[in-house]
Structure formats: C-alpha cells, structure tokens
Design a protein around this motif. Structure first.
Motif, short mmCIF file in Angstrom:
data_model
loop_
_atom_site.label_atom_id
_atom_site.label_comp_id
_atom_site.label_asym_id
_atom_site.label_seq_id
_atom_site.Cartn_x
_atom_site.Cartn_y
_atom_site.Cartn_z
N VAL A 289 0.97 -0.97 0.01
CA VAL A 289 0.18 0.13 0.07
C VAL A 289 0.89 1.14 0.13
CG1 VAL A 289 -0.28 0.49 2.39
CG2 VAL A 289 -2.17 1.12 0.98
N PHE A 290 2.11 1.16 0.34
CA PHE A 290 2.99 2.48 0.49
C PHE A 290 3.59 2.49 -0.80
CE2 PHE A 290 2.88 0.37 4.88
CZ PHE A 290 2.42 1.55 5.60
N PRO A 291 3.81 3.85 -1.27
CA PRO A 291 4.33 4.48 -2.33
C PRO A 291 5.74 3.70 -2.67
CG PRO A 291 3.38 6.26 -1.06
CD PRO A 291 3.53 5.15 -0.28
N TYR A 369 -7.55 -3.85 -0.42
CA TYR A 369 -7.35 -2.20 -0.40
C TYR A 369 -7.16 -2.09 -1.86
CZ TYR A 369 -2.06 -3.27 -0.87
OH TYR A 369 -1.06 -3.57 -1.23
N HIS A 370 -7.56 -0.61 -2.27
CA HIS A 370 -7.42 -0.34 -3.92
C HIS A 370 -6.92 1.09 -3.98
CE1 HIS A 370 -8.78 -0.23 -7.86
NE2 HIS A 370 -9.35 1.06 -7.60
N VAL A 371 -5.71 1.14 -4.69
CA VAL A 371 -5.04 2.24 -4.81
C VAL A 371 -5.54 3.31 -6.06
CG1 VAL A 371 -2.67 3.06 -5.36
CG2 VAL A 371 -3.04 1.00 -4.11
N LEU A 372 -5.62 4.32 -5.80
CA LEU A 372 -6.38 5.49 -6.66
C LEU A 372 -5.28 6.58 -6.75
CD1 LEU A 372 -9.18 5.10 -4.17
CD2 LEU A 372 -9.61 5.07 -6.88
N ARG A 387 -12.23 -2.63 1.25
CA ARG A 387 -12.02 -2.56 2.74
C ARG A 387 -11.13 -1.25 3.12
NH1 ARG A 387 -12.39 -6.02 7.17
NH2 ARG A 387 -11.15 -5.36 8.72
N GLY A 388 -10.06 -1.01 1.84
CA GLY A 388 -9.11 0.00 2.10
C GLY A 388 -9.02 0.74 1.10
N LEU A 389 -8.86 2.03 1.14
CA LEU A 389 -8.64 3.16 0.23
C LEU A 389 -7.17 3.71 0.26
CD1 LEU A 389 -12.04 5.04 -0.39
CD2 LEU A 389 -11.15 2.97 -1.82
N SER A 412 -19.66 2.31 2.99
CA SER A 412 -20.15 1.60 3.98
C SER A 412 -19.22 0.49 4.16
CB SER A 412 -21.57 1.09 3.55
OG SER A 412 -21.53 0.29 2.63
N SER A 413 -18.27 0.10 3.56
CA SER A 413 -17.40 -0.96 3.84
C SER A 413 -15.94 -0.41 3.98
CB SER A 413 -17.23 -1.83 2.61
OG SER A 413 -16.93 -1.38 1.28
N THR A 414 -15.67 0.62 3.64
CA THR A 414 -14.20 1.12 3.89
C THR A 414 -13.78 1.17 5.41
OG1 THR A 414 -14.32 2.31 1.98
CG2 THR A 414 -12.36 2.72 3.46
N ARG A 415 -12.67 0.47 5.63
CA ARG A 415 -12.12 0.69 6.90
C ARG A 415 -10.90 1.41 7.06
NH1 ARG A 415 -16.33 -1.89 6.99
NH2 ARG A 415 -16.99 -4.05 8.13
N SER A 416 -10.08 1.38 6.11
CA SER A 416 -8.85 2.25 6.02
C SER A 416 -8.86 3.18 4.97
CB SER A 416 -7.75 1.42 5.93
OG SER A 416 -7.79 0.16 6.63
N LEU A 417 -8.46 4.40 5.49
CA LEU A 417 -8.35 5.63 4.34
C LEU A 417 -7.10 6.35 4.52
CD1 LEU A 417 -9.79 7.61 2.31
CD2 LEU A 417 -10.67 8.93 4.31
#
Length: 804
Positions: A289-291, A369-372, A387-389, A412-417
C-alpha cells in the motif's frame, strides 16, 4: 557486451508448474554485475575438504535477482571445471519428478553417460570413488523434496561432494546444514545502467543525449535484473528508442512502459507469494500500500495492521526479510557492522516496486485495499466493496464525481483511508459517509483545523494527520483510539501561553501511542492514568509536569519529551525529573531534550542521576551535566544505544574508571552504539573492561577532541567489525584513532569527514587486527588509496589514484 548473458537472464525459469529438468541448459556468457558474490562463492568451492564429506552452499534471493546466472558462471568456470571433473545440474521446479529419477539423473551426469544407459546405480557410484563432484540443485521450493534429495545424495560414499542449492526462500533450505549462505543482492546503479544499455543498444554505447534519462530509468528498476531487461526489451522494440522525449516520459513514468513491464514479470514473482505461510501473506500484501521507495518504520506497519484488526508478531517483517528475501530493509547505524541474524529491528522496510505491483493487484482482487491515482481508477467494479482506499493523489476528494463514486460504492465497507500522495497543503473535505473507518493516515494532507467530522468515527483506532489547529476536547469521543499522531504543518513557536493537549485525552483508556510534536502535555488534577500507553513522543512539558506524570503512565516503553526551561526554573530540578522517570520500570527508550539549553561551565548540580534500570536506548540533549554523572548511566545493564547531543555533558575529560565498579560489573557492559555530538570533550578514555561490546563510536562536531583511547571491545578477539566515525572533529582525533590496535580477528574501520576545507574530504582507514592497514582518502571527486603492509617491522606504502 555479453549478448548471451542477456539471453540467459531473459529466459530464466518462469516457475510454471512443470516437472524437474535434468541437465545443464546454460550458455557461455559474460556476467554483468554480482562479480563480488561470484568470487566469494568460487573461493569457497575451490577449498576442497576431505573425501567422503558433503558440503552445502546456498544461493537465495527473490525471483529474477540473478541466482541462476551466478550458478551458471560457476558451473562453466574453467578452474571449477578442472577441480570438479564430475558435475551435475538439476532444476527441481514446483512439480518435481520422483526422487529416484532425479538421483539417477544426477549420477548419470556425474559419470558422463546418458540417462538411458542401463548400468546399475552401484556401478555408477564405484566410478565416482575418490573424485570431486559438484551438484547444482536449482529452483528449490519444497523443503520436503530437498530433504529427500539430500538424504539420497548422502548415500554416495567415498566422494567429496559440493552441493550448490538455489531457491527463492531461505526457509525452504533451512533444515540443510550449509557452510555458506549467500543472499544474492540487487544490482548497483552502475551495473543496472550497463545491463539496460547493453540490451537496448547492443554493442553501441548509450547516446550522450539519452544518458541522463537512461540513468533515471535504471534507477527506477531498483537493481532487479528481470525488471531491467523487461523494460529494456520494451524500449528496444519501440520505434522511438532514440527519441529523447520518449525516454524522458519513461524516466518520469508518464507512459505505460513500467506497467507493461510489471504485468509479465508478476507471473514469475507470484509463486513466491503463494508459498508464503498464511500468517505472513497479509502483512506482506499490506506493505504494497505504501508508495514506491517509501521507507516505513516496522512499528508503523505493525500498528496499522493491528488497527485494521490484523494482529501480527513484530517478527513477521524480519521473517519476510531474512527467510523469504521479500522485504528490502535499511539498518540502523549500530547494526551495520553486524550480521543479518544479529539485527533484531530494522530502521525502515519497503517493497521492491515489482512486488508492490503484485501486492496491489492481489489486494484489489480480494477487496483488501484499492490504490487510486486518477479519476479513472475509481470505476465501480474496482471500488465496490473495498475494505481500504489508498490515495496517491490527495486532491481526488476535491472532485465531486470521485466523492460520489466513493459514497455509492465503498463508503459503508471501507475500514482504512490512507493518503500517500505528494504533500498537499490545501485542505480537502473527506466527509463522504464513512461510518466504519478504523484507520486514517493523512500526514501528507494538511488541515487548517481539526476535521470535526472525524469525531463521529467511533470505531477509529489509528489517526494520523497534519494540522496546526488545536486538538478539540471532544477528541475523547474516539474512545477506541489506540494511535494518535498529529503533526504541525509548520513548526511555529507561539508567543505567550503554550498550546496544550486537551486534558480529556486522559479519558481515552485504549491509547497506546501518542505523538503530538509542539503541544504541551499537562497531568490531570484527578486520578487518571493511561495504563495501555507504551509510546509518548514529541510532546513539550515542564519539570513540574514530569514530577506528576510518571505515575500516570506506568507501562510506558518509549518516551520522548522536550523541556523548555524558564529563567525561574532551578536546573537542579532536572535531577528530580530523572528521579521520577526512574520509577518507570517498563521504559526501554528515553529521549530527553532541553530545547533552549544554557550551558554553564563549572556549574555544580546537587543530587544524583537516576534512570530506569531496563533502559536499552538513551538520548540526552542540552542538559550541561558534568561527565561524573555518566557513572550512573554506565551501570545500566541493558543499555545498547547512547546518544549525547548539544552539550548533554560538559567538561574536557571523560574517563570511566574500572576500579569504581564491582569486578563482575564493568561500566557500559552492553553498550553497542555511542554518539557524542557537539561537545567540548578533549579526551575520551574508557577504563579497563569498559565498553566491551561497543561496535560503533560516532563523534561529530567535537572541535576540541584530541584523544580517543581504546575501548575494551577492540581487545576481545573474534570475527567482528568495529567502526569509528569522526565528523568535523579535531584532526588529532583521527591521528589517535589510527593508532588503535585491534585484537586478532577484529576489523577496525575509521571514517573521518571534514567540511572545513575547500573541498569536502573523506578519509577511510582500516586495520585488520594483525599487520595489514588500508587507508582510503577522498578529495573532491577522487579517491586516493594508500595500502601499507608490514614487512620485517617496516611499512611499505603504495599510492593509487582512482576517479569516482
């Protein structure tokens, strides 16, 4: 340029589920890079021991790093071929053949006959009697298969056998007793550049106008040969492969070249992920998840995993690094002279960009998680149920269309931002209907004032943001919060009353980590305590507050506090502060700084210095105590790291006297790292048996330092490295350090740097516990090496000039 070598690396085993391959399939080629590791392995293989013994050597490292390439060079080396007349190569693979078939294939290769030969196995073994044999087992993945193979090979008697094992995971080979382990390193930047240009331009050199971009592209590949060659293949096939604008686009990642390279090599890498134990898969995937090139402390990774409901032992990152070669790590200065297994905690961890691509793809697929990066990444099929953005472009929430897509598909489903884009100094609203968030990491997103909408997220366990505003008293509504980090946008000192952390923070009983630099912490008037708090970092406080604070944080393990003394404060009360801190029995790391030190030479403090007995790391700054108070620090039995900055202690002489202590307790008996920065010290004189484990001594900006005496660690024989670093110190200190004589087996390195001259100067000096000395000096852009050998009591020197 080795064309065959490039062909060889491009056609490395792709780890498809195929049967074992018996026989050598390599080509005769020139190896690019990794020469140091090739030579080390070759030297060990040339040392032939006693007949009848089996010796194991192991190469391990991530897929595509060059294990097979090194082995091929070893297998075809003329000296190795002369020494090992009998050689065999087997690629074991993911679906190996029966052990009996593999063993017969090995025997037929060793005897130089075809596998179809009908000779009996016993006769083959007789033909090998008294000979030296080299057996290469490539692509070892299954521990069970390896054990059976080793057991079978061990039945070959009266033969000196060297077995070279190669595998992605050290774990798969851990049950085999090996003489030597080699983790194949990534290529250096100059090696990467040579490999890239060799593939793209062949025997031609890189055009001068493309050199800068090519260097950036090679650096982006981070030393992985498989990625370098895949990118180079795309570049060489492009019609624009001599176009500067095209190369600049690739270097700045403004086109799809790297993505097009990651996709095919992900198929090569993915089996390594599949072979991970279940308890390691989630922390490894989370690191993606980290760049790219984002260096993260292990403690942060574990804290975020825990907040997300995924608890893991802190050893999991070390296991991924050492046993699976999947995590790139940087070491602390004190650990750079130790072996890998002696390091218990890394400074930072990260993933190679190729592995980051694999982890992100798998995480998005399973809705972890999903990376944007852009609006197109927010399509319904990608966002739905995530679950994560993770936002690598922090302004996305400022786009109404994006906010609506998030609200409809995953709020409603995201736990991590997580905000991991470039730092953005203009606030952006993030209120899109998140209700079940457990963690927010928004240190790269500035807020003018504390975002009140966060206070409704009662499930929140991890909160990190950047804000110069006040922390509201209603922060206590976040009663599940475990980690609270709030950094200022700018470090601005206020005139008048200080900014306080609200007293209500003492009602947040689940807090384990508080990090609020620049804010002052006050002890409550009521009997409140934070029994779960283990880390308190960066807060300002007063002497009076510390006297009240120690009883409220009984289980604290890491404490970093800053004190600003007023004209009315009695400096003697500093010792009272340490007296209170000494009652914190769980404390392992203490950083105590005076932000506005006023050094009074000759000032006599009344009282004694007391410290927690279990301290492992101690950082002191600006206190102005005399060196006599170091006696109290020297008797701490577990202290490993000691950093003294900004006249923490004053005086010209620091001498530790062995006679002051009982025979069974020499001073600084466990200390491994010592830093003294900005001091008036003239002489450092360790007493007899003091500093018996010291491996790194750093002296910085000690302009009056003239004498450095021998720590006891230099007198204890053994295979180890001890380093002395001198930065802008008196040149007499370097002269003194060069005279220190280490015992047998001990290597002393001295590195001195000076910025006082016209050109920055670096001097490197090495003494090897015997009679060999090496000195390396850098003046401006050149290194000068002076090598001295002792011959009959005289030193004979040779000077060599090398351009960088």
């Amino acid at each position: 340029m080795g064309k065959e070598y490039i062909h060889e690396v491009e056609n490395m085993p792709q780890d498809k589920p195929i049967s074992s391959i018996i026989g050598f399939r390599g080509t005769n080629s020139k190896m690019i890079g990794l020469l140091d590791q090739f030579q080390l392995l070759k030297i060990n293989l040339i040392k032939v021991w006693y007949s009848g013994w089996i010796h194991f050597h192991a190469l391990h490292g991530t897929a595509g790093v060059g294990k097979t390439t090194i082995a091929v060079q070893i297998y075809q080396d003329p000296q190795i071929q002369i020494l090992y007349r009998c050689r065999a190569w087997v690629t074991v693979g993911r679906v190996p053949q029966q052990i009996s078939q593999i063993l017969r294939g090995i025997l037929t290769q060793l005897c130089g006959i075809t596998q179809e030969d009908e000779e009996k196995g016993d006769f083959l073994k007789e033909r090998l009697a008294g000979k030296n044999c080299l057996i290469v087992l490539d692509d070892v993945l299954e521990t069970k298969v390896l054990k059976l193979l080793v057991r079978s090979i061990s039945n070959i008697k009266d033969v000196c056998i060297h077995v070279l094992l190669m595998g992605r995971h050290r774990k798969s080979m851990k049950d085999v007793i090996t003489e030597t382990w080699y983790e194949v390193r990534l290529l250096k930047e100059e090696e990467s550049m040579e490999l890239l240009c060799g593939k793209v331009f062949g025997d031609e050199s890189c055009p001068p106008q493309l050199h800068k971009s090519a260097t950036k592209i090679a650096k982006l590949c981070e030393g992985l040969p498989l990625l370098i060659l895949t990118v180079a293949d795309i570049l060489s096939k492009s019609e624009q492969n001599r176009n500067l604008a095209y190369w600049n686009e690739v270097a700045e990642r403004r086109n799809s070249v790297f993505t097009d390279a990651y996709n095919p090599i992900s198929k090569v890498l993915f089996p390594s992920y599949e072979y991970l134990p279940q308890h390691l898969k989630m922390p490894f995937m989370f690191m993606g998840v980290f760049p790219q090139d984002y260096h993260t402390s292990p403690s942060k990774i574990i804290d975020m995993l825990t907040a997300d409901g995924l608890w893991y032992d802190r050893e999991c990152l070390r296991e991924l690094a050492i046993y699976y070669s999947l995590v790139l790590r940087s070491l602390k200065s004190m650990d750079k002279t130790q072996g890998e297994f002696g390091v218990r905690e890394y400074k930072t961890c990260r993933l190679h960009s190729s592995w980051q691509h694999v982890c992100r793809g798998e995480a998005s697929k399973i809705k972890f998680y999903h990376v944007l990066n852009k609006l197109l990444d927010a399509q319904e099929e990608g966002l739905k149920g995530q679950r994560g953005l993770c936002l690598e472009n922090n302004i996305l929430f400022g786009i109404k269309e994006f906010s609506n897509l998030v609200r409809l598909n995953c709020a409603s489903s995201t736990r991590s931002l997580l905000f991991y884009g470039p730092y953005h100094q203009y606030p952006i609203p993030i209120d899109v209907g998140f209700m079940l968030l457990r963690e927010i990491d928004a240190l790269t997103q500035r807020f003018y004032t504390f975002p009140i909408e966060i206070l409704s997220l009662v499930q929140l366990k991890y909160l990190a943001l950047t804000c110069n505003g006040e922390l509201p008293a209603t922060i206590s509504k976040l009663f599940n919060l475990r980690v609270l980090i709030m950094h200022p946008h700018m470090k601005i000192r206020r005139c008048g009353a200080p900014s306080y952390v609200p007293i209500q923070i003492w009602d947040m009983k689940e807090l384990e980590h508080i990090e609020i630099p620049g804010k002052s912490l006050a002890a409550p008037s009521h009997l409140a305590s934070l029994k779960k708090l283990s880390t308190l970092v960066g807060v300002n406080t007063s002497i009076c507050t510390i006297l009240k604070l120690s009883g409220r944080i009984p289980n604290i393990m890491k404490l970093r506090i800053q004190i600003e003394l007023t004209p009315y404060d009695d400096h003697n009360d500093l010792l009272s502060c340490f007296g209170c801190i000494s009652t914190l029995e769980s404390l392992e790391m203490l950083k105590f700084s005076i932000t506005n030190p006023v050094i009074k030479h000759g000032h006599v403090f009344s009282g004694s210095l007391k410290l927690p007995r279990n301290l492992k790391k101690l950082h002191l700054s600006g206190m102005g105590l005399s060196w006599e108070y170091m006696d109290a620090i020297g008797c701490l039995p577990s202290l490993k790291v000691l950093k003294l900055r900004s006249y923490a202690f004053v005086g010209s002489h620091w001498e530790t006297d062995r006679s002051r202590w009982k025979p069974q307790r020499p001073s600084f008996s466990s200390l491994e790292y010592l830093l003294i920065e900005e001091s008036d010290l003239v002489q450092w004189k360790p007493g007899f048996e003091s500093f018996r484990r010291l491996s790194y001594l750093s002296m910085k900006h000690c302009y009056e330092l003239e004498e450095i005496h021998k720590p006891y660690s230099l007198s204890i024989s053994g295979i180890k490295i001890i380093e002395i670093e001198l930065e802008d110190c008196n040149p007499l200190a370097l002269t003194c350090a060069k005279k220190l004589q280490p015992s047998a087996g001990v290597t002393l390195r001295v590195i001195a740097s000076y910025s006082l001259y016209e050109k920055p100067t670096t001097i490197k000096f090495v003494r090897y516990g015997g009679d060999y000395i090496s000195e390396l000096k850098r003046y401006g852009g050149y290194y000068y090496r002076s090598e001295l050998e002792r011959r009959g009591g005289n030193y004979v020197g040779e000077m060599e000039r090398r351009a960088l």
